[in-house]
Design an enzyme around this catalytic site. Sequence first.
Site, PDB file in Angstrom:
ATOM      1  N   ARG A   5      -7.901   9.147   2.850  1.00  0.00           N
ATOM      2  CA  ARG A   5      -8.908   8.148   2.456  1.00  0.00           C
ATOM      3  C   ARG A   5      -9.729   7.700   3.660  1.00  0.00           C
ATOM      4  O   ARG A   5     -10.965   7.684   3.617  1.00  0.00           O
ATOM      5  CB  ARG A   5      -8.215   6.937   1.810  1.00  0.00           C
ATOM      6  CG  ARG A   5      -9.150   5.768   1.508  1.00  0.00           C
ATOM      7  CD  ARG A   5      -8.359   4.529   1.120  1.00  0.00           C
ATOM      8  NE  ARG A   5      -7.421   4.109   2.166  1.00  0.00           N
ATOM      9  CZ  ARG A   5      -7.750   3.377   3.211  1.00  0.00           C
ATOM     10  NH1 ARG A   5      -8.998   2.971   3.388  1.00  0.00           N
ATOM     11  NH2 ARG A   5      -6.848   3.041   4.114  1.00  0.00           N
ATOM     12  N   ARG A   6      -9.040   7.320   4.741  1.00  0.00           N
ATOM     13  CA  ARG A   6      -9.755   6.870   5.934  1.00  0.00           C
ATOM     14  C   ARG A   6     -10.647   7.979   6.482  1.00  0.00           C
ATOM     15  O   ARG A   6     -11.809   7.739   6.850  1.00  0.00           O
ATOM     16  CB  ARG A   6      -8.755   6.405   7.004  1.00  0.00           C
ATOM     17  CG  ARG A   6      -8.082   5.074   6.660  1.00  0.00           C
ATOM     18  CD  ARG A   6      -6.929   4.765   7.590  1.00  0.00           C
ATOM     19  NE  ARG A   6      -6.343   3.458   7.293  1.00  0.00           N
ATOM     20  CZ  ARG A   6      -5.134   3.078   7.654  1.00  0.00           C
ATOM     21  NH1 ARG A   6      -4.355   3.912   8.337  1.00  0.00           N
ATOM     22  NH2 ARG A   6      -4.684   1.871   7.349  1.00  0.00           N
ATOM     23  N   CYS A  55      -0.966  10.224  -2.862  1.00  0.00           N
ATOM     24  CA  CYS A  55      -1.189   9.735  -1.502  1.00  0.00           C
ATOM     25  C   CYS A  55      -2.248  10.527  -0.759  1.00  0.00           C
ATOM     26  O   CYS A  55      -2.836  10.031   0.169  1.00  0.00           O
ATOM     27  CB  CYS A  55       0.138   9.704  -0.782  1.00  0.00           C
ATOM     28  SG  CYS A  55       0.409  10.673   0.632  1.00  0.00           S
ATOM     29  N   ARG A  72       0.178  10.886  13.052  1.00  0.00           N
ATOM     30  CA  ARG A  72       1.181  10.104  12.347  1.00  0.00           C
ATOM     31  C   ARG A  72       2.029   9.324  13.337  1.00  0.00           C
ATOM     32  O   ARG A  72       1.962   9.516  14.530  1.00  0.00           O
ATOM     33  CB  ARG A  72       2.077  11.016  11.496  1.00  0.00           C
ATOM     34  CG  ARG A  72       1.412  11.507  10.211  1.00  0.00           C
ATOM     35  CD  ARG A  72       2.440  11.993   9.224  1.00  0.00           C
ATOM     36  NE  ARG A  72       3.468  10.979   9.023  1.00  0.00           N
ATOM     37  CZ  ARG A  72       4.729  11.241   8.660  1.00  0.00           C
ATOM     38  NH1 ARG A  72       5.105  12.487   8.476  1.00  0.00           N
ATOM     39  NH2 ARG A  72       5.588  10.276   8.494  1.00  0.00           N
ATOM     40  N   THR A 113       3.461   3.833  18.181  1.00  0.00           N
ATOM     41  CA  THR A 113       3.349   5.253  18.517  1.00  0.00           C
ATOM     42  C   THR A 113       1.908   5.719  18.470  1.00  0.00           C
ATOM     43  O   THR A 113       1.429   6.430  19.365  1.00  0.00           O
ATOM     44  CB  THR A 113       4.199   6.094  17.553  1.00  0.00           C
ATOM     45  OG1 THR A 113       5.566   5.723  17.688  1.00  0.00           O
ATOM     46  CG2 THR A 113       4.045   7.586  17.834  1.00  0.00           C
ATOM     47  N   ARG A 114       1.182   5.315  17.435  1.00  0.00           N
ATOM     48  CA  ARG A 114      -0.206   5.765  17.314  1.00  0.00           C
ATOM     49  C   ARG A 114      -1.107   5.156  18.387  1.00  0.00           C
ATOM     50  O   ARG A 114      -2.006   5.826  18.891  1.00  0.00           O
ATOM     51  CB  ARG A 114      -0.734   5.460  15.904  1.00  0.00           C
ATOM     52  CG  ARG A 114      -0.268   6.516  14.889  1.00  0.00           C
ATOM     53  CD  ARG A 114      -0.809   6.253  13.514  1.00  0.00           C
ATOM     54  NE  ARG A 114      -0.013   5.267  12.792  1.00  0.00           N
ATOM     55  CZ  ARG A 114      -0.317   4.819  11.583  1.00  0.00           C
ATOM     56  NH1 ARG A 114      -1.414   5.237  10.974  1.00  0.00           N
ATOM     57  NH2 ARG A 114       0.470   3.947  10.974  1.00  0.00           N
ATOM     58  N   ALA A 147      -3.874   9.727   9.841  1.00  0.00           N
ATOM     59  CA  ALA A 147      -3.210  10.646   8.916  1.00  0.00           C
ATOM     60  C   ALA A 147      -3.681  10.430   7.484  1.00  0.00           C
ATOM     61  O   ALA A 147      -3.269  11.139   6.581  1.00  0.00           O
ATOM     62  CB  ALA A 147      -1.692  10.449   8.980  1.00  0.00           C
ATOM     63  N   LYS A 151       0.811  -1.220   0.000  1.00  0.00           N
ATOM     64  CA  LYS A 151       0.000   0.000   0.000  1.00  0.00           C
ATOM     65  C   LYS A 151       0.847   1.274   0.000  1.00  0.00           C
ATOM     66  O   LYS A 151       0.343   2.350  -0.339  1.00  0.00           O
ATOM     67  CB  LYS A 151      -0.949   0.006   1.206  1.00  0.00           C
ATOM     68  CG  LYS A 151      -0.278   0.178   2.550  1.00  0.00           C
ATOM     69  CD  LYS A 151      -1.296   0.145   3.677  1.00  0.00           C
ATOM     70  CE  LYS A 151      -0.646   0.287   5.048  1.00  0.00           C
ATOM     71  NZ  LYS A 151       0.040   1.575   5.226  1.00  0.00           N
ATOM     72  N   ASP A 152       2.128   1.170   0.393  1.00  0.00           N
ATOM     73  CA  ASP A 152       2.995   2.350   0.432  1.00  0.00           C
ATOM     74  C   ASP A 152       3.598   2.679  -0.927  1.00  0.00           C
ATOM     75  O   ASP A 152       4.181   3.749  -1.106  1.00  0.00           O
ATOM     76  CB  ASP A 152       4.148   2.143   1.427  1.00  0.00           C
ATOM     77  CG  ASP A 152       3.682   2.117   2.870  1.00  0.00           C
ATOM     78  OD1 ASP A 152       2.588   2.656   3.155  1.00  0.00           O
ATOM     79  OD2 ASP A 152       4.408   1.558   3.716  1.00  0.00           O
TER      80      ASP A 152
END
Length: 276
Positions: free
Chosen positions: A123-124, A231, A141, A146-147, A120, A80-81
Site C-alpha cells: 500500500r505504501r 495484506c 522488513r 531495525t528499520r 515492506a 492494522k495487523d
Amino acid sequence: MLVRVGSRGSRLALIQAELAAAALRAARPGLATALVPITTTGDRDRTKPFGELGARGVFVKELEEALLAERIDVAVHSAKDMTSTDTKGLLVGAYLPRDDPRDALCGASALRPGLRIGTASARRRALLLALEPELSVEPMRGNVDTRLRKRAERGLDAVVLAAAGLDRLGLADEIGLRLNPLEVVPEAGQGAIALQVRAADAEQVAVADDCQTRRRVETERACVARLGAGCLAPVGAYHDGQVLTAVMAADDGSWVERAEGIEPAQVADALLAAAR
C-alpha cells in the site's frame, strides 16, 4: 483477579500491551495483569516478503491460538495487523483511543524525485509512487528500531513507518513528514490498539472501549472486508470521524482509484466498480 495479556515480544508491542493493561487496571480497580509475550510467524521470519509468509494476519495468528486455547485472556494487537473479519469465537472487546493514524516519512521532510525509500508495505509503495513516480522504493522488513537502523546501513534517504508507533516509542523526532491521510490513505485501523478476547469474555474488557475509535476502525475494517483485500493488496481505508475514504492502487502506483462516503459497503462497491 488476574488477567493474562498476550502480546508480541517487540519493544513497541510490549509498550502497547502495557497501555492496554493499564487501561484495564484503571477501569477495574484491584485487577491484576500479567504480560505474556508470544512469538508470531511474522516475528520468526523477518526477511521474507509478507506474501511468502501467508495471508494477512502473520502478526496475529499465534496470539489468537493462545486465546482460543485459554493460555491468555486478552490479546493486544495493532489494529492494522488484524484481518478484516473476526476469527470464529473471538472478537475485539475494546479499542483504546486512537492515536495518529498517519504514515510517517523518517529521514526526509518531503517526497522528491530519486529519493530511495524503504518499506515492506504494498500500500505504501503504491501510494508513494502515485504521488512521485520517480521514487526508488526498496523492500525493508523488521521492527521499528531495525528499520531505522537499516536506513542508515543501506544508505536509504528515508523509511516509512506508522506515526503512532514512533510516538509511542518516544521517537517522534525521527519523523520528517507526517503524510496526508487523504493522499497516502492508511491501513484500516492504523493508530488504534485492539484488545481481542473470547466472545464469551467480552465484558472483561468492555470498560476500556473507546466508542469513537470503535466506530471509525470498524467502518474501515468493514470496507476492506467488502473489498476482499489481503495484506498484499494495495488498498487503504480511513475514517476521519465524518467521512470514509478508501483507495485501491496498482502495485507501481500507475493508477489509483478513490471513493468516499458514509457506508462502508457503498464505498467499497464504488471503488470496485471504478477499478474494473
